[in-house]
Design a protein around this motif. Structure first.
Motif, PDB file in Angstrom:
ATOM      1  N   LYS A  81       0.768  -1.284  -0.060  1.00 43.60           N
ATOM      2  CA  LYS A  81       0.193  -0.070  -0.142  1.00 43.60           C
ATOM      3  C   LYS A  81       0.974   1.249  -0.171  1.00 43.60           C
ATOM      4  N   THR A  82       0.327   2.453  -0.490  1.00 41.01           N
ATOM      5  CA  THR A  82       0.888   3.721  -0.480  1.00 41.01           C
ATOM      6  C   THR A  82       0.783   4.175   0.813  1.00 41.01           C
ATOM      7  N   ASN A  83       1.744   5.015   1.068  1.00 44.99           N
ATOM      8  CA  ASN A  83       1.872   5.766   2.598  1.00 44.99           C
ATOM      9  C   ASN A  83       0.242   6.347   2.671  1.00 44.99           C
ATOM     10  N   LYS A  84      -0.174   7.043   1.596  1.00 44.37           N
ATOM     11  CA  LYS A  84      -1.544   7.656   1.717  1.00 44.37           C
ATOM     12  C   LYS A  84      -2.616   6.409   2.057  1.00 44.37           C
ATOM     13  N   GLU A  85      -2.599   5.442   1.461  1.00 44.38           N
ATOM     14  CA  GLU A  85      -3.447   4.453   1.684  1.00 44.38           C
ATOM     15  C   GLU A  85      -3.569   3.657   3.145  1.00 44.38           C
ATOM     16  N   LYS A  86      -2.088   3.899   3.414  1.00 42.70           N
ATOM     17  CA  LYS A  86      -1.979   3.166   5.149  1.00 42.70           C
ATOM     18  C   LYS A  86      -2.523   4.199   5.926  1.00 42.70           C
ATOM     19  N   LEU A  87      -2.315   5.383   5.724  1.00 41.45           N
ATOM     20  CA  LEU A  87      -2.880   6.531   6.680  1.00 41.45           C
ATOM     21  C   LEU A  87      -4.417   6.341   6.748  1.00 41.45           C
ATOM     22  N   THR A  88      -5.060   6.220   5.713  1.00 47.05           N
ATOM     23  CA  THR A  88      -6.522   6.150   5.269  1.00 47.05           C
ATOM     24  C   THR A  88      -7.071   4.903   6.204  1.00 47.05           C
ATOM     25  N   LEU A  89      -6.251   3.683   5.882  1.00 49.53           N
ATOM     26  CA  LEU A  89      -6.667   2.631   6.738  1.00 49.53           C
ATOM     27  C   LEU A  89      -6.544   2.629   8.228  1.00 49.53           C
ATOM     28  N   LEU A  90      -5.418   3.317   8.534  1.00 51.11           N
ATOM     29  CA  LEU A  90      -5.314   3.579   9.952  1.00 51.11           C
ATOM     30  C   LEU A  90      -6.283   4.493  10.644  1.00 51.11           C
ATOM     31  N   ARG A  91      -6.672   5.430   9.897  1.00 54.98           N
ATOM     32  CA  ARG A  91      -7.765   6.319  10.583  1.00 54.98           C
ATOM     33  C   ARG A  91      -9.003   5.494  10.513  1.00 54.98           C
ATOM     34  N   LEU A  92      -9.333   4.685   9.568  1.00 55.57           N
ATOM     35  CA  LEU A  92     -10.602   3.895   9.493  1.00 55.57           C
ATOM     36  C   LEU A  92     -10.558   2.660  10.900  1.00 55.57           C
ATOM     37  N   LEU A  93      -9.260   2.398  11.057  1.00 62.20           N
ATOM     38  CA  LEU A  93      -9.295   1.339  12.250  1.00 62.20           C
ATOM     39  C   LEU A  93      -9.399   2.272  13.548  1.00 62.20           C
ATOM     40  N   ALA A  94      -8.647   3.392  13.865  1.00 60.18           N
ATOM     41  CA  ALA A  94      -8.553   3.999  14.796  1.00 60.18           C
ATOM     42  C   ALA A  94     -10.117   4.721  14.986  1.00 60.18           C
ATOM     43  N   LEU A  95     -10.789   5.092  14.190  1.00 56.88           N
ATOM     44  CA  LEU A  95     -12.049   5.639  14.236  1.00 56.88           C
ATOM     45  C   LEU A  95     -13.210   4.558  14.584  1.00 56.88           C
ATOM     46  N   ASN A  96     -13.155   3.371  14.441  1.00 54.17           N
ATOM     47  CA  ASN A  96     -13.911   2.511  14.646  1.00 54.17           C
ATOM     48  C   ASN A  96     -13.590   1.338  15.998  1.00 54.17           C
ATOM     49  N   PHE A  97     -12.379   1.423  16.184  1.00 52.88           N
ATOM     50  CA  PHE A  97     -12.106   0.378  17.132  1.00 52.88           C
ATOM     51  C   PHE A  97     -11.178   0.964  18.079  1.00 52.88           C
ATOM     52  N   HIS A  98     -10.905   2.485  18.561  1.00 50.61           N
ATOM     53  CA  HIS A  98     -10.048   3.029  19.419  1.00 50.61           C
ATOM     54  C   HIS A  98     -10.545   2.923  20.727  1.00 50.61           C
ATOM     55  N   GLU A  99     -11.719   2.212  21.159  1.00 47.14           N
ATOM     56  CA  GLU A  99     -12.073   1.902  22.393  1.00 47.14           C
ATOM     57  C   GLU A  99     -11.857   0.377  22.872  1.00 47.14           C
ATOM     58  N   PHE A 100     -11.376  -0.425  21.727  1.00 47.64           N
ATOM     59  CA  PHE A 100     -11.069  -1.785  22.072  1.00 47.64           C
ATOM     60  C   PHE A 100      -9.687  -2.161  22.423  1.00 47.64           C
ATOM     61  N   PHE A 101      -8.638  -1.451  21.658  1.00 48.47           N
ATOM     62  CA  PHE A 101      -7.238  -1.965  21.783  1.00 48.47           C
ATOM     63  C   PHE A 101      -6.484  -0.666  21.486  1.00 48.47           C
ATOM     64  N   ASP A 102      -4.997  -1.047  22.015  1.00 53.39           N
ATOM     65  CA  ASP A 102      -4.022   0.069  21.955  1.00 53.39           C
ATOM     66  C   ASP A 102      -3.539   0.336  20.659  1.00 53.39           C
ATOM     67  N   LEU A 103      -3.771   1.552  19.955  1.00 53.36           N
ATOM     68  CA  LEU A 103      -3.395   1.863  18.679  1.00 53.36           C
ATOM     69  C   LEU A 103      -2.192   2.383  18.650  1.00 53.36           C
ATOM     70  N   LYS A 104      -1.366   2.611  19.896  1.00 52.78           N
ATOM     71  CA  LYS A 104       0.184   3.344  19.638  1.00 52.78           C
ATOM     72  C   LYS A 104       1.155   2.430  18.855  1.00 52.78           C
ATOM     73  N   PRO A 105       0.966   0.934  19.103  1.00 52.37           N
ATOM     74  CA  PRO A 105       2.097   0.398  18.224  1.00 52.37           C
ATOM     75  C   PRO A 105       2.095   0.470  16.501  1.00 52.37           C
ATOM     76  N   LEU A 106       0.590   0.537  16.239  1.00 51.79           N
ATOM     77  CA  LEU A 106       0.576   0.740  14.799  1.00 51.79           C
ATOM     78  C   LEU A 106       0.824   2.395  14.437  1.00 51.79           C
ATOM     79  N   PHE A 107       0.645   3.060  15.085  1.00 49.68           N
ATOM     80  CA  PHE A 107       0.915   4.589  14.853  1.00 49.68           C
ATOM     81  C   PHE A 107       2.536   4.755  14.738  1.00 49.68           C
ATOM     82  N   GLU A 108       3.097   4.191  15.838  1.00 46.84           N
ATOM     83  CA  GLU A 108       4.547   4.229  16.019  1.00 46.84           C
ATOM     84  C   GLU A 108       5.238   3.471  14.779  1.00 46.84           C
ATOM     85  N   GLU A 109       4.669   2.360  14.381  1.00 48.21           N
ATOM     86  CA  GLU A 109       5.376   1.453  13.311  1.00 48.21           C
ATOM     87  C   GLU A 109       5.011   2.295  11.914  1.00 48.21           C
ATOM     88  N   LEU A 110       4.154   2.856  11.659  1.00 44.77           N
ATOM     89  CA  LEU A 110       3.651   3.696  10.485  1.00 44.77           C
ATOM     90  C   LEU A 110       4.617   4.767  10.391  1.00 44.77           C
TER      91      LEU A 110
END
Length: 282
Positions: A81-110
């Motif tokens: 995926k391009t960086n733009k696509e990964k940013l969009t996918l991460l935002r989708l993940l974060a908006l829908n699942f931020h209450e359920f798991f720790d997003l920090k590792p995904l942000f740091e990795e990206l």
């Protein structure tokens, strides 16, 4: 005498009729009450079953959505995926699942994969958006308290929250000192002291030192205190004053340990409300 005899006869007649009338009334109303209670019980059972199935369907839908988003985010060597696509996918993940798991590792990795400053700024904006949503939810709790402060480095610039002109939060005040603003302004190091109300011996206080980055979320990255209390600190921005001196703008949030996220709360609230109505009707 005749009047007294007639009165006595009327009373005797009424006394003979009352048991029969009572039996008729009981025969009508007792089954009716039993029927009404049984119908109410069936209605409550049906309502609980509907809510449970709705929650199960919602959970299954989210599980499938989460699985698909994770697969798309990591992809395979043939589907980079391009960086733009990964940013969009991460935002989708974060908006829908931020209450359920720790997003920090995904942000740091990206962040390590992003090369452009604009892309890294976009990543931080996504993190701030999610942290802001969680802060908004916590700030609307009746028993919660939120403070926003600008901190400069050094012991002399430390703060106390809640301030001494306010009541403590469940017998707690926090002393906070900014020890360091990290490299590339990506994080800050804080020294936090829990000062229970009425404590005179410094040895009874608890001290913590930790880093706070833009990717720390209050739902996950919080600290438990006594009296069923939690607090979270989020990094909002690194600012610079007119003397070109850097400072950190942070939010300090106190909330009950028993706080339940809004994604779970509607189901429970609806069921409790329905049960309260049923009890009032009994």
């Amino acid at each position: 005498m005749e009047t007294k005899d007639k009165s006595r006869d009327w009373v005797d007649t009424l006394a003979k009729l009352l048991p029969g009338i009572g039996a008729i009334i009981a025969g009508i109303f007792i089954p009716l009450v039993i029927h009404i209670n049984a119908e109410r019980s069936r209605s409550n059972q049906l309502y609980t079953e509907i809510v449970s199935k709705r929650e199960m369907a919602d959970t299954e839908l989210r599980a499938k959505m989460f699985e698909n988003l994770i697969k798309c985010f990591f992809g395979s060597t043939s589907q980079q995926k391009t960086n733009k696509e990964k940013l969009t996918l991460l935002r989708l993940l974060a908006l829908n699942f931020h209450e359920f798991f720790d997003l920090k590792p995904l942000f740091e990795e990206l962040e390590t994969e992003l090369g452009e400053i604009e892309e890294k700024n976009k990543l931080r904006e996504i993190a701030k958006e999610i942290a802001g949503k969680q802060e908004a939810l916590l700030s609307h709790i009746k028993e919660g308290m939120v403070f926003e402060r600008v901190l400069y480095e050094g012991e002399e610039n430390g703060i106390i929250v809640p301030p001494e002109d306010m009541n403590p939060y469940r017998d707690h005040r926090l002393g906070i000192v900014l020890k360091e603003i990290g490299q590339n302004e990506a994080y800050v190091k804080l020294h936090v002291i829990d000062i229970p109300e009425g404590v005179k011996d410094v040895g009874e206080t608890a001290e913590l030192c930790f880093e706070v980055s833009f990717y720390d979320m209050p739902f996950i990255d919080n600290t438990k205190l006594f009296n069923a209390t939690r607090f979270a600190i989020t990094l909002k921005d690194i600012v610079m004053d007119e003397k070109q001196k850097k400072a950190a703008r942070i939010k300090i949030i106190f909330f009950p340990e028993t706080y339940m996220s809004t994604r779970d709360r509607p189901y429970l609230d609806e069921m409790l409300q329905q049960l309260r109505k049923s009890k009032k009707g009994i």
